[in-house]
Design an enzyme around this catalytic site. Structure first.
Site, PDB file in Angstrom:
ATOM      1  N   LEU A   1     -11.352  -1.292  10.584  1.00 38.28           N
ATOM      2  CA  LEU A   1     -10.404  -1.449   9.478  1.00 38.28           C
ATOM      3  C   LEU A   1      -8.972  -1.583   9.962  1.00 38.28           C
ATOM      4  O   LEU A   1      -8.521  -0.803  10.786  1.00 38.28           O
ATOM      5  CB  LEU A   1     -10.517  -0.240   8.533  1.00 38.28           C
ATOM      6  CG  LEU A   1      -9.549  -0.178   7.350  1.00 38.28           C
ATOM      7  CD1 LEU A   1     -10.231   0.441   6.127  1.00 38.28           C
ATOM      8  CD2 LEU A   1      -8.278   0.625   7.676  1.00 38.28           C
ATOM      9  N   LEU A   2      -8.300  -2.583   9.434  1.00 30.85           N
ATOM     10  CA  LEU A   2      -6.863  -2.758   9.677  1.00 30.85           C
ATOM     11  C   LEU A   2      -6.135  -2.416   8.388  1.00 30.85           C
ATOM     12  O   LEU A   2      -6.580  -2.792   7.311  1.00 30.85           O
ATOM     13  CB  LEU A   2      -6.606  -4.209  10.089  1.00 30.85           C
ATOM     14  CG  LEU A   2      -5.180  -4.793  10.098  1.00 30.85           C
ATOM     15  CD1 LEU A   2      -5.091  -5.910  11.127  1.00 30.85           C
ATOM     16  CD2 LEU A   2      -4.736  -5.308   8.732  1.00 30.85           C
TER      17      LEU A   2
ATOM     18  N   ASP B   1      -1.733  -1.068   7.526  1.00 34.26           N
ATOM     19  CA  ASP B   1      -0.322  -1.473   7.562  1.00 34.26           C
ATOM     20  C   ASP B   1       0.133  -2.193   8.835  1.00 34.26           C
ATOM     21  O   ASP B   1      -0.258  -1.812   9.940  1.00 34.26           O
ATOM     22  CB  ASP B   1       0.584  -0.241   7.451  1.00 34.26           C
ATOM     23  CG  ASP B   1       0.184   0.711   6.362  1.00 34.26           C
ATOM     24  OD1 ASP B   1      -0.698   0.379   5.565  1.00 34.26           O
ATOM     25  OD2 ASP B   1       0.772   1.799   6.306  1.00 34.26           O
TER      26      ASP B   1
ATOM     27  N   SER C   1       1.672   5.158  10.284  1.00 33.74           N
ATOM     28  CA  SER C   1       2.620   4.039  10.337  1.00 33.74           C
ATOM     29  C   SER C   1       3.998   4.416  10.860  1.00 33.74           C
ATOM     30  O   SER C   1       4.439   5.555  10.733  1.00 33.74           O
ATOM     31  CB  SER C   1       2.760   3.430   8.948  1.00 33.74           C
ATOM     32  OG  SER C   1       1.601   2.688   8.679  1.00 33.74           O
TER      33      SER C   1
ATOM     34  N   ASP D   1       5.843   7.462   7.758  1.00 32.76           N
ATOM     35  CA  ASP D   1       6.146   6.035   7.867  1.00 32.76           C
ATOM     36  C   ASP D   1       7.615   5.766   8.223  1.00 32.76           C
ATOM     37  O   ASP D   1       8.318   5.024   7.519  1.00 32.76           O
ATOM     38  CB  ASP D   1       5.767   5.280   6.570  1.00 32.76           C
ATOM     39  CG  ASP D   1       4.356   5.596   6.098  1.00 32.76           C
ATOM     40  OD1 ASP D   1       3.531   5.983   6.947  1.00 32.76           O
ATOM     41  OD2 ASP D   1       4.078   5.475   4.887  1.00 32.76           O
TER      42      ASP D   1
ATOM     43  N   GLU E   1       5.427   5.226  -0.120  1.00 34.46           N
ATOM     44  CA  GLU E   1       5.012   4.983   1.259  1.00 34.46           C
ATOM     45  C   GLU E   1       5.821   3.832   1.852  1.00 34.46           C
ATOM     46  O   GLU E   1       6.348   2.981   1.141  1.00 34.46           O
ATOM     47  CB  GLU E   1       3.516   4.643   1.310  1.00 34.46           C
ATOM     48  CG  GLU E   1       2.634   5.809   0.852  1.00 34.46           C
ATOM     49  CD  GLU E   1       1.150   5.614   1.139  1.00 34.46           C
ATOM     50  OE1 GLU E   1       0.521   6.549   1.651  1.00 34.46           O
ATOM     51  OE2 GLU E   1       0.619   4.536   0.820  1.00 34.46           O
TER      52      GLU E   1
HETATM   53  C1  FRU Z   1      -0.091   3.129   3.752  1.00 32.70           C
HETATM   54  C2  FRU Z   1      -0.459   4.377   4.549  1.00 32.70           C
HETATM   55  C3  FRU Z   1       0.743   5.021   5.173  1.00 32.70           C
HETATM   56  C4  FRU Z   1       0.142   5.767   6.323  1.00 32.70           C
HETATM   57  C5  FRU Z   1      -0.955   4.832   6.766  1.00 32.70           C
HETATM   58  C6  FRU Z   1      -2.183   5.496   7.285  1.00 32.70           C
HETATM   59  O1  FRU Z   1      -1.166   2.253   3.584  1.00 32.70           O
HETATM   60  O2  FRU Z   1      -1.148   5.291   3.721  1.00 32.70           O
HETATM   61  O3  FRU Z   1       1.499   5.836   4.289  1.00 32.70           O
HETATM   62  O4  FRU Z   1       1.061   6.003   7.338  1.00 32.70           O
HETATM   63  O5  FRU Z   1      -1.291   4.042   5.654  1.00 32.70           O
HETATM   64  O6  FRU Z   1      -3.064   4.564   7.817  1.00 32.70           O
END
Ligand code: FRU
Length: 481
Positions: free
Chosen positions: A40-41, A43, A103, A162, A220
């Site tokens: 899975l990919l 952010d 992230s 993030d 986020e």
């Molecule tokens: C957004 C998020 C971020 C977090 C990351 C985890 O899609 O939920 O807030 O850092 O994905 O994969």
């Protein structure tokens, strides 16, 4: 690097090898988008141009097509079009990131790439801890973690993550996506002189801060940058209810335009606008490249929304990145255009001048295929309505009377119902559509509005047909990609 990181990286590489042919056999594998090699990919992370080369990292779970303890995968490119997969940049193998290298962003400092990311930690009862961490690379491919630089301040829950970092007037700034203790979303600012010691400056925008009332329980992936003389804040709020044709996805991604006063640490801004009207778009991140362009990648996915239903799961992968877009701010509105370099993808060009569509569906030789760029221009003010039917699965429809542009697709959950997204558009001047094996990106009026979505048509059906009702003359151009 400790043994645990080394072990995790070896396991991830073995996973890529083990599933390589199964992944590549998927007819829905994209042909010119960034995807995970397996798993899975989500952010886009750490987007930067460093010594001429673009680096794009991504949230990656190599072991499953579900969310989990994320790695940072890594791609590089000289031209934003051709990408090379690099060694894994970060693995969740330290006490401060053991449940995910979440992230974050990248900056150049002292001639090195520095990554600032969130270390996600959960204890045995599932309680979350969050740490903002630093990692450094001298050569752009091998990253050495330097540990925790920011701990959770008072006033916030552990949903504090993030970090996006940039430089302004000789100081470093970090904006963080947060949830304050009253369970509302915030964007929080910090400042540093050396990227290691950070001073908390407090929230600069958020729910229950002017001009917002309720505006989500969590924000986020914030990103604050100067664009055409203003300061734009992009963020992905969670907990916004649908309002007519707005906010129809489970989670949103959008922007506000304002002015940041770094002296008083106040950000005055206007209302929130969704960046993309399609079904799959989230957590975008930008960088300023060496040409001075503000470029954005988004995640061509939405967390927790239909994630278990993508047919690519059968081939052990899920999700992709959008195409890179160049941003401009014109009359207070964010304009998003596919970057110029994408023209390199064009293999053939087919042009039809003075096309007058009828109610009888019409196909145009050369304008069909799995990987296609389509450009539709109105020769005079477009009246009436018209529809593009893509692979008998997705339709793009403009209705001049209603001033409505719509994207409809057959649901990939029940394979029968039709899902739709819309935006208002006063006049349709042109449409640029990028089709890939299982994605569509639609740019209206040179980037005034964008729709991004996955689609899963019959792999054998590569048809594109057009229908019009009092539409007037169009110019159609198709490029095989
Ligand atoms: C957004 C998020 C971020 C977090 C990351 C985890 O899609 O939920 O807030 O850092 O994905 O994969």
């Amino acid at each position: 690097m400790n043994d645990r990181n080394r072990e995790l990286i070896a396991l991830a590489n073995a996973e890529v090898e083990a599933y390589k042919s199964k992944v590549e056999q998927d007819p829905y594998r994209l042909t010119y988008h960034i995807m995970p090699p397996v798993g899975l990919l989500n952010d886009p992370n750490g987007f930067i141009q460093y010594r001429g080369t673009y680096h794009l990292f991504y949230q990656w779970n190599p072991f499953a097509t579900e969310h989990g303890a994320k790695f940072w995968g890594h791609y590089t490119s000289k031209d934003l079009v051709h990408w090379q997969h690099e060694k894994i940049a970060l693995a969740p193998g330290d006490w401060f990131d053991k449940n995910g290298c979440y992230s974050g962003s990248a900056v150049e400092h002292d001639g090195k790439i520095k990554l600032i990311y969130t270390g996600n930690v959960k204890d045995k009862d599932g309680n979350r801890e969050t740490y903002q961490c630093l990692a450094v690379s001298e050569n752009g491919v091998d990253f050495e973690k330097q540990g925790v630089v920011v701990e959770l301040p008072d006033g916030y829950t552990a949903h504090f993550r993030d970090p996006k970092v940039w430089q302004h007037n000789g100081s470093w700034y970090m904006v963080i996506g947060a949830q304050s203790k009253d369970l509302t979303g915030k964007a929080v600012l910090l400042r540093s002189t050396d990227l290691k010691t950070w001073e908390h400056l407090g929230p600069i925008a958020g729910a229950h801060m002017e001009p917002f009332a309720d505006f989500g329980y969590m924000w986020e992936c914030p990103d604050l940058f100067e664009l055409d003389g203003r300061d734009v804040l992009i963020f992905s709020p969670q907990g916004i209810e649908p309002e007519g044709i707005k906010y129809n996805n489970l989670y949103q991604a959008g922007y506000v335009v304002g002015d940041m006063d770094y002296e008083t640490v106040r950000y005055k801004h206007g209302s929130f606008v969704e960046m993309d009207r399609g079904f799959e778009f989230y957590a975008p991140q930008t960088t300023l490249d060496e040409k001075g362009r503000r470029i954005l990648f988004g995640w061509l996915g939405i967390p927790e929304e239909r994630e278990g239903d993508h047919p690519t799961l059968k081939h052990n992968w899920i999700h992709a990145m959008t195409l890179p877009r160049e941003l401009r701010l014109i009359d207070g509105k964010l304009i998003q255009k596919p970057v110029e370099e994408l023209k390199q993808l064009r293999k053939t060009e087919t042009v039809y001048e003075n096309v007058r569509l009828t109610e009888e569906p019409e196909a145009f030789a050369g304008i069909e295929g799995k990987a296609l760029e389509l450009f539709v221009e109105a020769k005079q003010r477009l009246s009436g309505s018209f529809t593009i039917n893509i692979r008998n699965h997705v339709t793009v429809h403009f209705n001049d009377e209603k001033q409505l542009l719509s994207l409809k697709r057959i649901s990939f959950v029940d394979h029968a119902s039709v899902e739709e997204r819309h935006c208002f558009l006063k006049e349709l001047k042109n449409l640029r559509v990028f089709l890939d094996a299982s994605s569509i990106e639609l740019f209206a009026n040179d980037g005034e509005e964008v729709f991004t979505a996955r689609m899963y048509p019959d792999p054998q059906d590569v048809s594109v047909t057009f229908v019009g009702k009092g539409t007037g003359f169009l110019r159609l151009t198709g490029y095989q990609l």
